[in-house]
Every structure is written in C-alpha cells, then in structure tokens.
Design an enzyme around this catalytic site. Sequence first.
Site, mmCIF file in Angstrom:
data_model
loop_
_atom_site.group_PDB
_atom_site.id
_atom_site.type_symbol
_atom_site.label_atom_id
_atom_site.label_comp_id
_atom_site.label_asym_id
_atom_site.label_seq_id
_atom_site.Cartn_x
_atom_site.Cartn_y
_atom_site.Cartn_z
ATOM 1 C CG HIS A 171 19.610 -11.992 74.124
ATOM 2 N ND1 HIS A 171 19.202 -12.912 74.486
ATOM 3 C CD2 HIS A 171 20.683 -12.017 73.732
ATOM 4 C CE1 HIS A 171 20.107 -13.908 74.641
ATOM 5 N NE2 HIS A 171 21.351 -13.308 74.144
ATOM 6 C CD GLU A 174 15.700 -11.548 74.224
ATOM 7 O OE1 GLU A 174 16.099 -12.084 73.485
ATOM 8 O OE2 GLU A 174 16.063 -11.596 75.516
ATOM 9 C CG HIS A 264 16.584 -13.597 78.198
ATOM 10 N ND1 HIS A 264 17.560 -13.426 77.359
ATOM 11 C CD2 HIS A 264 17.322 -14.038 79.375
ATOM 12 C CE1 HIS A 264 18.907 -13.649 78.143
ATOM 13 N NE2 HIS A 264 18.621 -13.959 79.173
ATOM 14 C CD GLU A 340 13.452 -16.658 77.262
ATOM 15 O OE1 GLU A 340 14.471 -16.936 77.131
ATOM 16 O OE2 GLU A 340 12.909 -15.480 76.646
HETATM 17 C C1 GEM Z 1 17.890 -18.062 75.718
HETATM 18 S S1 GEM Z 1 18.457 -18.956 77.158
HETATM 19 C C2 GEM Z 1 19.461 -19.991 76.696
HETATM 20 C C3 GEM Z 1 18.784 -21.563 76.355
HETATM 21 N N1 GEM Z 1 18.339 -21.941 77.817
HETATM 22 C C4 GEM Z 1 17.860 -23.177 77.914
HETATM 23 N N2 GEM Z 1 17.567 -23.562 79.146
HETATM 24 N N3 GEM Z 1 17.444 -23.735 77.033
HETATM 25 C C5 GEM Z 1 19.342 -17.927 74.732
HETATM 26 O O1 GEM Z 1 20.251 -17.100 75.280
HETATM 27 O O2 GEM Z 1 19.378 -18.487 73.795
HETATM 28 C C6 GEM Z 1 17.216 -16.734 76.267
HETATM 29 C C7 GEM Z 1 17.066 -16.032 75.328
HETATM 30 O O3 GEM Z 1 17.520 -15.564 74.246
HETATM 31 O O4 GEM Z 1 15.986 -15.348 75.359
HETATM 32 ZN ZN ZN Z 2 17.218 -13.459 75.496
#
Ligand code: GEM
Ligand code: ZN
Length: 380
Positions: A171, A174, A264, A340
């Site tokens: 992404h 980020e 992320h 994250e």
């Molecule tokens: C998230 S990670 C996806 C959701 N993961 C869990 N385990 N709930 C995404 O891709 O939406 C990462 C992000 O966007 O930062």
């Molecule tokens: Zn992300």
Amino acid sequence: MQISDNFDSGNIRVIDASDPSNIRLAIKHDNQSEFYQWFHFKLQTDTTQTTNPQEHVIHLNNAGKAAYVAGWEDYQAVASYDREHWFRVPTTYDGDKLTITLTPEYDSVYFAYFSPYSYERHQNLLHNAQMHLDCQLQVLGQTLDGRDISLLKVGEEGEGKRIIWLTARQHPGETMAEWFIEGFLDRLLDDDDGVARVLVNKAVFYIVPNMNPDGSVRGHLRTNAVGANLNREWLNPTMERSPEVYLVRKKMLETGVDMFLDVHGDEALPVNFLAGCEGVVAYDERHKSLEDKFKAILLSLTPEFQDERGYDKDEPGKANPTVGTNWVGNQFKCLAYTIEMPFKDNDLLPDYSMGWSDIRSSLLGRDFLTGVYHIVDDLR
Ligand code: GEM
Ligand code: ZN
C-alpha cells in the site's frame, strides 16, 4: 498563492486557492479505484507582503469520504520547509472536511499525510545496499508503468540456513513501511553489529523495500497503477493486473520461506501491532507457539510494540486467502506477520510534537532485527 502536486507522490486537486483564509482542496482517488486518503502538496505563498504573517487555512473538502475516515480522528498532518524534516501541524476534522492551519515561516511549504519516502530515496537505498559484499540487487521484472520490481538478497542460501522474506509498501501511501525497511536493512548490513553478523550467517534475507513503486510515485494510498489492491492479489495474481505480486510470489516459490514480514501502516489505530495468519487452513500449534514467542520477544525489546490492540482475529479456516500474510503463512506453513505502524502516534508512548514519525519507523525496524535474531533458530 499557488498549490501544486506535480512531483513524486504528489496528490491534491485545487478547488479554490484564491483566499489564504479559505483554501479549498480535494484528495484525488487512486487511479481506477474508489480508494483515496494519501495527500502530498506544495503551498507557495508570499510571507513578505505583510508585516503581520497571515495564517493559512487549508480545507481538504472530501476527507469525509476517504477510505478510512477513523484515521482523521485525533490526526495531525505533517509539513516541511526543507523536505527532510517533517513536523506536525494543527489539524481538525469535522466529519466532513479536514482543516490544516499554518502561519508559514517561509514562502514554500509541503504538506503530506505522513513523511514521504521518495522514489529517489528508494533507488538510493537499493544502490547503497548493493555496495555491501553480502547484498545483491536483483530485478524481478517491471511494473505496469515500467518501473523495476527490485529485490535485495542479503546473505547466501546454504545447508540449514533460514529463508526470511520481507515486503513493504504493498500500500504505497503507507510510507512508514519503507522507513521501517531502511532501519532494518541499515542494521542488517552493519559489519560492526554482532546481531547482524550472526543473522547473515544463519539466514538468507529476501527484501522488497517497495512492492508498489507505481502507486508510490502516483501518490496513491492503496493501489497500483491500474487500481489493484496488491494485498488482495496473492491467491491469483496476474502479470496484466498485479505483476508486483505475481513476480514476488513466483520468487518465493523458488526460494521457499521460513519467515515472512509484510510491512504496512494503519490509518486508525494509534499503536504498533502485528496481524498473523491464525485463520488459514494450515495454522497449527507450532504456528501459534512461534507467533507467541515472537510477540513475547518484541514486547521485551521495545515499549513501541504492544499486543493488546489490533485487528480482530480470523476464525479458524476463515482467513482471506488473497492477503499476502495469509497466503504465505498457509503456503509455506511458516511464521508470517503483517506489521502495522500508525499514521497518528503510539498512544502508549506519545510524542506530542512529532507523533509517529519516519525516525521512529526506522528505529522500530532496527528493533525487529533483534526480534528475528531471537527467533531464527526456532523457524525450522
Ligand atoms: C491490512 S491486512 C489485512 C487484514 N488482516 C487481518 N489479519 N485482519 C489490509 O490489507 O487491509 C493491512 C493494511 O492495509 O495495512
Ligand atoms: Zn496496508
């Protein structure tokens, strides 16, 4: 007065910039996508005209329909005069508009959602790394805009050596993810660092510092050049829509994976946290014990990490298989985590002037290297 976004990762649309006390802007969508939230623009004004400096009031009029509006609660935008040092500026959100106010000290000032990581800095990171004896810069192929999909290999394969993969910025908005990689890599390639020297003997690292260079340069929040959310492409990637994932996944299938970290940033939660792959079919007790051990190690290493808050856990067998961490954890039955970091601050250790920052992202990357050091022997 003039507002522009015609530069690397720029994103803004001017509605009206005739009145410094009521500048009205809008964030542009990711290309061919509903997603938007990343903003990055330059304000050119004239501070010499008046004896009393004028407060500029900037409204992002469409903030209320951005991808993650909870991200605007208690959020402060960042600004910079020198494009190196970014500071937080007074920001309010009324549920519709995001409003940034600043009385500029200089005629030209940049604003962004978070400290940008430029494509030039990305290329410098790659080429500085390749100068190290243990590091090789590989190009897996090209993106849809024709940019390299670059991989750094640190160390060599060998009998018993663990295979550790890191990816960042699926992404592109980020940007803290690539600041994290910069810190992780800087330490991994430090010949004076004992942790790094032991790790390079015990493991081979495959690191993709930026999974989405097209989205980065285009000023996207979440997608690549054609609107693909790369972190939903891991089950069936294609060269036509998601070559970034297709080529990295193909390389992983060649090398194997003993540990995977996908880096992320999170718009809403003001903490650092991990999201695992507990909902994948292959998840078992060994997986859980590795996850518990890695989290315990991180909790002992830094107060910047916590394990109380994060995403809801997936029910057994109910994980989304298109998500990178889930696909890798299931495919290779390995420790696989999404890391994250916050766009806001780590509320457990707030920095009231800077919030979460590029520097703290980089330092967290250095701490995660120590975490890998303490778990590397358990990975097989
Ligand atoms: C998230 S990670 C996806 C959701 N993961 C869990 N385990 N709930 C995404 O891709 O939406 C990462 C992000 O966007 O930062
Ligand atoms: Zn992300």
